[in-house]
Design an enzyme around this catalytic site. Structure first.
Site, short mmCIF file in Angstrom:
data_model
loop_
_atom_site.label_atom_id
_atom_site.label_comp_id
_atom_site.label_asym_id
_atom_site.label_seq_id
_atom_site.Cartn_x
_atom_site.Cartn_y
_atom_site.Cartn_z
N VAL A 198 0.85 -1.20 0.00
CA VAL A 198 0.00 0.00 0.00
C VAL A 198 0.89 1.25 0.00
O VAL A 198 1.78 1.38 0.84
CB VAL A 198 -0.93 0.01 1.22
CG1 VAL A 198 -1.77 1.28 1.23
CG2 VAL A 198 -1.82 -1.23 1.24
N VAL B 117 0.95 5.71 -1.33
CA VAL B 117 0.43 6.88 -2.04
C VAL B 117 1.62 7.83 -2.25
O VAL B 117 2.37 8.10 -1.31
CB VAL B 117 -0.67 7.61 -1.24
CG1 VAL B 117 -1.14 8.86 -1.97
CG2 VAL B 117 -1.85 6.67 -0.99
N ARG C 268 -3.49 13.15 1.07
CA ARG C 268 -4.63 13.91 1.63
C ARG C 268 -5.67 14.23 0.55
O ARG C 268 -6.29 15.30 0.59
CB ARG C 268 -4.14 15.19 2.32
CG ARG C 268 -3.10 14.92 3.40
CD ARG C 268 -2.78 16.16 4.20
NE ARG C 268 -1.67 15.90 5.11
CZ ARG C 268 -1.74 15.25 6.26
NH1 ARG C 268 -2.91 14.78 6.66
NH2 ARG C 268 -0.68 15.06 7.02
N ARG C 269 -5.85 13.33 -0.37
CA ARG C 269 -6.87 13.50 -1.40
C ARG C 269 -7.88 12.35 -1.40
O ARG C 269 -8.65 12.19 -2.34
CB ARG C 269 -6.23 13.64 -2.78
CG ARG C 269 -5.23 14.78 -2.88
CD ARG C 269 -4.78 15.00 -4.30
NE ARG C 269 -3.66 15.93 -4.38
CZ ARG C 269 -3.13 16.37 -5.52
NH1 ARG C 269 -3.63 15.97 -6.68
NH2 ARG C 269 -2.10 17.20 -5.51
N TYR D 186 -4.39 2.71 9.99
CA TYR D 186 -5.35 1.68 9.61
C TYR D 186 -6.49 1.47 10.59
O TYR D 186 -7.48 0.82 10.27
CB TYR D 186 -4.61 0.37 9.33
CG TYR D 186 -3.73 0.49 8.11
CD1 TYR D 186 -4.26 0.36 6.84
CD2 TYR D 186 -2.37 0.79 8.23
CE1 TYR D 186 -3.47 0.51 5.72
CE2 TYR D 186 -1.57 0.94 7.11
CZ TYR D 186 -2.13 0.80 5.85
OH TYR D 186 -1.34 0.97 4.74
N PHE E 3 4.33 -9.81 5.07
CA PHE E 3 3.88 -10.10 3.71
C PHE E 3 3.60 -8.79 2.98
O PHE E 3 3.55 -7.74 3.58
CB PHE E 3 2.61 -10.98 3.73
CG PHE E 3 1.49 -10.47 4.58
CD1 PHE E 3 0.56 -9.56 4.08
CD2 PHE E 3 1.35 -10.89 5.91
CE1 PHE E 3 -0.47 -9.10 4.87
CE2 PHE E 3 0.30 -10.44 6.68
CZ PHE E 3 -0.60 -9.53 6.18
#
Length: 409
Positions: free
Chosen positions: A82, A84, A90-91, A123, A409
């Site tokens: 994961v 960004v 922040r979008r 999360y 993982f």
């Protein structure tokens, strides 16, 4: 800004992988390690966000089976890779990927989602709760006597090539998977990751080595390790850096530790992860010399509350109505009656009065038995609506062995 969230096309994977590394401040993988990552990636479960021709966010999922209390292997989506890009923070891109994934997991019939987190605070707002702890050990082998148990001299230790021993080691690991909540049944190809030994990731240690432990010709344990040479004015004080250590019985486990204690030119053994109820501190005379440190490791999120709670067993009989809050996945919100014991469970919607109130995040933390409902209540994260309901439910959710994730993982 107009962006597009969609599945990764096969021809886009290399760029997608490079953007993942860039977001983590790392160099693109060299060809050999890139091939291992690609072999372990389920490309059909990989998604990204594109701004024009540029991939600006990534997320993947892996098809695991997670051991839960009672020993069953439950389908679980392993959320991974994961990222960004800093230009697109922040979008809402992460939120949109998380929502897309959870809807997909539900459609696939996976009642659980799991992940490890570089930044755990991120999360929780998506319903993932810390469910298992790691114990890191730095064992002072210069001041501790090695473990001794009857029968250790019958264990034969052999130094073998790590790749040549893969099949034997995987058989040992596979036999251990049902014995502890939090362990993952590994997919084909994952065994290759365990023996990757890139020189730039050794942190001063030597090459990866493997010792297998045999009893009656059967491999019943193994340890993968490297030696990090350290010299000071008093002489050698090297560190044995253990990557993996598994054994099928206490005698083999102790024999492997006795071997690690006796490696020449070293004075300590370092392990990044062991379960919090690991036997080593009880095998030595002074557990303070084991240098134990704890941190959260595996995060669990029920995708389908009813199916997830019915998939495990309970240490003591339980009959409780839960008021579950889950604004991110509203299909989970509402009241659920959980009934079960050591032989099985059911969890169905109900209109009965709620007895405990909690969010799906707290259910994730309690799910494997790693965090007690009573402890979560003490932190203000679980509310007892009917006096006397909390303690028996907390006992039921417990586990005789601590949950543990043996590898990332």
């Amino acid at each position: 800004m107009t962006t597009e969230l969609r599945a990764v096309r096969d021809v886009e994977w290399d760029d997608w992988s490079d953007k993942l590394d860039l977001a983590f401040g790392e160099l693109p993988l060299p060809p050999e390690r890139r091939a291992v990552r690609r072999a372990a990636t389920e490309i059909e479960r990989s998604i990204g966000v594109w701004d024009g021709d540029d991939c600006v966010a990534t997320a993947g999922a892996l098809s695991f089976r997670l051991t839960v209390p009672g020993g069953a292997g439950v389908p679980a989506a392993g959320v991974t890779m994961v990222s960004v890009q800093p230009t697109h923070r922040r979008r809402g891109l992460l939120r949109s990927m998380m929502r897309h994934q959870l809807a997909d997991f539900r459609e696939r019939g996976e009642p659980l989602a799991v992940l490890t987190a570089s930044e755990p605070a991120i999360y929780g707002r998506f319903g993932y709760g810390a469910a298992a702890l790691d114990m890191q050990l730095t064992v002072d082998t210069a001041r501790l006597a090695a473990p001794e148990l009857p029968g250790m001299d019958d264990v034969r230790l052999r130094l073998v090539d790590p790749e040549a021993a893969l099949a034997d080691c995987e058989r040992v690991y596979a036999r251990l998977v049902p014995s502890r909540p939090g362990m993952l049944a590994r997919l084909p190809g994952w065994e290759r990751i365990a023996v990757q030994d890139a020189p730039d990731e050794r942190d001063g240690a030597g090459v990866l080595q493997c010792v297998v432990a045999e009893v009656g010709g059967e491999v019943r344990g193994y340890v993968r390790f490297a030696v990090k040479p350290v010299w000071d004015r008093g002489g050698p004080s090297g560190v044995v850096v253990v990557r993996h250590l598994d054994a099928l019985d206490p005698v083999v486990y102790a024999a492997l530790w006795r071997f690690l204690f006796g490696i020449d030119l070293t004075s300590s053994v370092s392990l990044r992860t062991r379960p919090v109820d690991d036997a080593l501190p009880l095998l030595v005379a002074d557990m303070r010399r084991c240098g134990m440190e704890l941190r959260e490791s595996l995060f669990v999120r029920p995708v389908e509350v009813g199916a997830a709670l019915a998939a495990r067993t309970y240490r003591t009989p339980v009959d409780v109505v839960l008021e579950v809050a889950d604004p991110f996945c509203p299909w989970n919100e509402g009241r659920w009656r959980l009934t079960g014991d050591a032989s099985g469970a059911s969890c169905v919607r109900t209109r009965d009065e709620a007895e405990l109130a909690l969010s799906v995040r707290e259910l994730g933390s309690a799910y494997l038995g790693g965090f007690a409902l009573t402890a979560l209540a003490a932190a203000g994260r679980v509310r007892e609506l009917r006096p006397g309901a909390l303690a028996p439910a907390s006992r039921a959710f417990g586990s005789d062995v601590a949950p543990w994730l043996p590898h990332g993982f």
